[in-house]
Design an enzyme around this catalytic site. Structure first.
Site, PDB file in Angstrom:
ATOM      1  N   ARG A  90       0.839  -1.217   0.000  1.00 58.71           N
ATOM      2  CA  ARG A  90       0.000   0.000   0.000  1.00 58.71           C
ATOM      3  C   ARG A  90       0.864   1.253   0.000  1.00 58.71           C
ATOM      4  O   ARG A  90       0.353   2.364   0.189  1.00 58.71           O
ATOM      5  CB  ARG A  90      -0.926   0.003   1.198  1.00 58.71           C
ATOM      6  CG  ARG A  90      -0.205  -0.177   2.519  1.00 58.71           C
ATOM      7  CD  ARG A  90      -1.161  -0.035   3.637  1.00 58.71           C
ATOM      8  NE  ARG A  90      -0.561  -0.444   4.896  1.00 58.71           N
ATOM      9  CZ  ARG A  90      -1.113  -0.245   6.063  1.00 58.71           C
ATOM     10  NH1 ARG A  90      -2.275   0.353   6.135  1.00 58.71           N
ATOM     11  NH2 ARG A  90      -0.529  -0.641   7.163  1.00 58.71           N
ATOM     12  N   GLY A 122      -4.902  -2.041   0.112  1.00 60.30           N
ATOM     13  CA  GLY A 122      -3.994  -0.980  -0.343  1.00 60.30           C
ATOM     14  C   GLY A 122      -4.218   0.358   0.353  1.00 60.30           C
ATOM     15  O   GLY A 122      -3.588   1.357   0.017  1.00 60.30           O
ATOM     16  N   ARG A 179      14.597  -2.107   3.078  1.00 62.02           N
ATOM     17  CA  ARG A 179      14.506  -2.866   4.336  1.00 62.02           C
ATOM     18  C   ARG A 179      15.416  -4.094   4.297  1.00 62.02           C
ATOM     19  O   ARG A 179      15.845  -4.500   3.212  1.00 62.02           O
ATOM     20  CB  ARG A 179      13.044  -3.360   4.489  1.00 62.02           C
ATOM     21  CG  ARG A 179      12.044  -2.237   4.497  1.00 62.02           C
ATOM     22  CD  ARG A 179      10.732  -2.611   3.773  1.00 62.02           C
ATOM     23  NE  ARG A 179       9.940  -1.403   3.549  1.00 62.02           N
ATOM     24  CZ  ARG A 179       9.027  -0.949   4.380  1.00 62.02           C
ATOM     25  NH1 ARG A 179       8.731  -1.640   5.456  1.00 62.02           N
ATOM     26  NH2 ARG A 179       8.390   0.178   4.138  1.00 62.02           N
ATOM     27  N   ASP A 252      10.923  -7.184   7.638  1.00 65.44           N
ATOM     28  CA  ASP A 252      10.450  -6.272   6.584  1.00 65.44           C
ATOM     29  C   ASP A 252      10.166  -4.879   7.141  1.00 65.44           C
ATOM     30  O   ASP A 252       9.837  -3.967   6.381  1.00 65.44           O
ATOM     31  CB  ASP A 252       9.202  -6.843   5.889  1.00 65.44           C
ATOM     32  CG  ASP A 252       8.082  -7.171   6.859  1.00 65.44           C
ATOM     33  OD1 ASP A 252       8.308  -8.002   7.758  1.00 65.44           O
ATOM     34  OD2 ASP A 252       6.995  -6.583   6.743  1.00 65.44           O
ATOM     35  N   ASN A 253      10.271  -4.715   8.444  1.00 63.61           N
ATOM     36  CA  ASN A 253      10.082  -3.382   9.033  1.00 63.61           C
ATOM     37  C   ASN A 253      11.395  -2.819   9.567  1.00 63.61           C
ATOM     38  O   ASN A 253      11.397  -1.867  10.343  1.00 63.61           O
ATOM     39  CB  ASN A 253       9.054  -3.446  10.177  1.00 63.61           C
ATOM     40  CG  ASN A 253       7.642  -3.678   9.655  1.00 63.61           C
ATOM     41  OD1 ASN A 253       7.354  -3.390   8.491  1.00 63.61           O
ATOM     42  ND2 ASN A 253       6.770  -4.192  10.488  1.00 63.61           N
ATOM     43  N   ASP A 262       8.059   2.225   9.727  1.00 62.97           N
ATOM     44  CA  ASP A 262       6.744   1.570   9.802  1.00 62.97           C
ATOM     45  C   ASP A 262       6.149   1.632  11.208  1.00 62.97           C
ATOM     46  O   ASP A 262       6.301   0.715  12.020  1.00 62.97           O
ATOM     47  CB  ASP A 262       6.819   0.110   9.317  1.00 62.97           C
ATOM     48  CG  ASP A 262       6.758   0.028   7.804  1.00 62.97           C
ATOM     49  OD1 ASP A 262       6.865   1.088   7.145  1.00 62.97           O
ATOM     50  OD2 ASP A 262       6.611  -1.083   7.269  1.00 62.97           O
TER      51      ASP A 262
HETATM   52  P1  AMP Z   1       2.986  -4.145   8.111  1.00 66.06           P
HETATM   53  O1  AMP Z   1       2.443  -5.099   9.113  1.00 66.06           O
HETATM   54  O2  AMP Z   1       2.250  -2.845   8.024  1.00 66.06           O
HETATM   55  O3  AMP Z   1       4.450  -3.963   8.207  1.00 66.06           O
HETATM   56  O4  AMP Z   1       2.717  -4.822   6.675  1.00 66.06           O
HETATM   57  C1  AMP Z   1       3.188  -6.099   6.306  1.00 66.06           C
HETATM   58  C2  AMP Z   1       2.908  -6.330   4.855  1.00 66.06           C
HETATM   59  O5  AMP Z   1       1.511  -6.250   4.599  1.00 66.06           O
HETATM   60  C3  AMP Z   1       3.547  -5.330   3.906  1.00 66.06           C
HETATM   61  O6  AMP Z   1       3.881  -6.016   2.729  1.00 66.06           O
HETATM   62  C4  AMP Z   1       2.442  -4.328   3.657  1.00 66.06           C
HETATM   63  O7  AMP Z   1       2.594  -3.659   2.446  1.00 66.06           O
HETATM   64  C5  AMP Z   1       1.233  -5.240   3.645  1.00 66.06           C
HETATM   65  N1  AMP Z   1      -0.002  -4.538   4.024  1.00 66.06           N
HETATM   66  C6  AMP Z   1      -0.374  -4.116   5.256  1.00 66.06           C
HETATM   67  N2  AMP Z   1      -1.576  -3.542   5.219  1.00 66.06           N
HETATM   68  C7  AMP Z   1      -1.993  -3.589   3.928  1.00 66.06           C
HETATM   69  C8  AMP Z   1      -3.157  -3.162   3.241  1.00 66.06           C
HETATM   70  N3  AMP Z   1      -4.165  -2.571   3.874  1.00 66.06           N
HETATM   71  N4  AMP Z   1      -3.223  -3.388   1.910  1.00 66.06           N
HETATM   72  C9  AMP Z   1      -2.225  -3.990   1.260  1.00 66.06           C
HETATM   73  N5  AMP Z   1      -1.106  -4.433   1.841  1.00 66.06           N
HETATM   74  C10 AMP Z   1      -0.987  -4.236   3.160  1.00 66.06           C
HETATM   75 MG    MG Z   2       5.689  -2.890   7.235  1.00 65.19          MG
END
Ligand code: AMP
Ligand code: MG
Length: 495
Positions: A90, A122, A179, A252-253, A262
């Site tokens: 996103r 997204g 990352r 990934d963060n 993040d």
């Molecule tokens: P996060 O937990 O925010 O670090 O996200 C982990 C993964 O999930 C990353 O690849 C983000 O891009 C994806 N992600 C989190 N929320 C969304 C969302 N609402 N739509 C699409 N991808 C998401």
């Molecule tokens: Mg993330």
């Protein structure tokens, strides 16, 4: 109307690394908040945050000429397990340019689906965008390396999370959003393309983002690992020293530049509890406050594993990683002793004594879960006084139920300070122990107001947290103990 020369270097690496995606427009967009100081310091055009064209770009309704929106691919370990391909699901990088202090990437978070969205929509919601905006600026105010936040735009468009919320986009900036997971991704791609892409990425990072660092040996990849290890160790020591819990330290963060990256279920500690888990989705407590240093080390091992084919010498990789222990503990001690107004002493026995004083102090705080920020701030004021019966010392004493434990520790501390510490030392304590941190309940109150269309509280917190060490007497109540309802706030990965 744009004067930037977009260089889009990451896009130029080719389609293996990112996909070109246009933002999905946010309907009926409006501004929530704008960071004019950041815009100025990054050398952006002053009109960008003022005019309808800017609003269009930062709400996914248009691009300036030369911008090439792209989503990058990465993988990662989530909660200790290999999660495979993730990527910018996103987030969209709109472009990169050379700013006054180096490269700047501008990224929209919440601008619609990308090829890496998996099951996600997204989007980002107003709540999480406000948390990211305020916390990244709070971290910058505390002097902790972080991505920055330029603005938030929002829309009445409904977005489903645990309940129905509304969509918004937070625009963030950093020299790069690369990352650990980017490296893990290509390390997992089969030969011959995988290793070639991995090398391309590593060379790219060294060339553009580590050009001020010394790369002296014939193994730049081992040195890259050592530099990232050192930056990460310093970052985590800083997090610990202000009571910051990240909440989702998945690989990934983790920023390859050692930035806080993040902002999701983060929290600044209220009461000091090393076992505190801020993320309600983290059932095992993997990312509890007191585990962050070990977890960062574990994450660095994942990065080391990914870089190993390039380093091509296991001993060198391990050596690079092992520097973590020393750098982290040195920085941790330095940060925490500074909170006491002390410096690391050369003499080993004296240094050990200070360390014991510090550890005992932390144990005492943990025992009663004394408010972390309030304790250090009040102690900073007390340290200026030699008389333990003064109001300032009484204010610290009032934080403890076990008065004999407190008095015992206080007297050891006072005798360590010997005479009244210099004005400079006390000033230093005040400039290290923040009066204001972004506590969950403060963010929550701002979010609730913003949901009703009143963004004034976001603005207030934003200004307050830019100068967290200043007294700002009119905002005294923002430095108080959290209200009872703060303990009920549940922050999960949902954003
Ligand atoms: P996060 O937990 O925010 O670090 O996200 C982990 C993964 O999930 C990353 O690849 C983000 O891009 C994806 N992600 C989190 N929320 C969304 C969302 N609402 N739509 C699409 N991808 C998401
Ligand atoms: Mg993330």
């Amino acid at each position: 109307m744009q004067f930037m020369t977009w260089i889009n270097r990451f896009t130029a690496l080719g389609p293996t690394f990112s996909a070109q995606v246009l933002p999905t427009p946010l309907p009926q967009p409006s501004w929530v908040c704008r960071n004019f100081q950041l815009s100025h310091s990054l050398g952006l055009h002053p009109d960008w945050l003022e005019n309808p064209e800017g609003l269009a770009v930062f709400s996914g309704n248009g691009l300036w000429e030369g911008m090439q929106a792209q989503a990058s691919v990465y993988s990662g370990h989530q909660f200790g397990h290999w999660a495979g391909q993730l990527g910018d699901g996103r987030a969209l990088c709109l472009g990169e340019y050379e700013g006054p202090q180096g490269p700047v990437e501008i990224q929209l978070k919440g601008a619609g689906k990308t090829p890496f969205s998996r099951m996600g929509d997204g989007r980002a919601v107003l709540r999480s965008s406000i948390r990211e905006y305020l916390c990244s600026e709070a971290m910058a105010g505390l002097g902790i390396p972080t991505t920055r936040a330029l603005c938030i735009t929002s829309s009445p468009k409904p977005v489903l999370r645990e309940e129905l919320e509304t969509a918004s986009i937070v625009t963030r900036t950093a020299p790069s959003f690369i990352r650990f997971g980017h490296f893990e991704h290509f390390a997992n791609e089969p030969a011959p393309s995988g290793p070639a892409h991995l090398r391309q990425l590593a060379d790219f990072v060294i060339q553009h983002y580590f050009k001020d660092e010394n790369f002296s040996t014939s193994n730049p990849y081992a040195e890259l690992l050592a530099h990232v290890t050192s930056r990460t160790a310093k970052l985590i020591a800083q997090w610990q020293s202000v009571g910051f819990c990240h909440g989702v330290m998945n690989t990934d963060n983790m920023s390859i530049l050692g930035l806080t990256l993040d902002y999701g279920p983060f929290q600044f500690l209220d009461g000091f509890n090393p076992q505190h888990i801020c993320n309600h989705s983290d059932h095992q407590g993997r990312y509890a406050y007191g585990r962050q240093a070990q977890v960062a080390y574990w994450n660095l091992f994942c990065l080391g594993q990914a870089l190993l084919p390039l380093i091509d010498d296991q001993d060198l990789a391990v050596k690079a990683l092992e520097t973590y222990k020393k750098v982290f503990s040195e920085n941790w001690s330095q940060c925490f002793l500074a909170k006491l107004g002390l410096q690391v002493q050369e003499d080993e026995a004296a240094a050990l004594e200070d360390q014991t004083l510090l550890n005992d102090g932390l144990e005492m705080l943990a025992k009663e879960q004394v408010d972390f920020s309030i304790f250090w701030r009040k102690l900073s004021h007390a340290a200026a006084k030699t008389d333990a019966s003064s109001l300032e010392w009484q204010a610290v004493a009032d934080l403890f139920i076990d008065q004999s434990a407190w008095v015992g520790w206080r007297d050891r501390y006072l005798s360590r300070l010997q005479s009244k510490p210099s004005e400079a030392a006390v000033k230093k304590m005040i400039s290290i122990n923040p009066k204001y941190v972004l506590r969950n309940h403060l963010a929550e109150a701002a979010i609730q107001k913003s949901k009703l269309g009143d963004h004034s509280e976001v603005e207030t917190l934003f200004k307050l947290l830019q100068a967290p060490f200043d007294e700002q007497m009119q905002f005294d109540h923002y430095a108080n103990l959290p209200p009872d309802w703060a303990a009920q706030i549940e922050i999960s990965c949902s954003s």
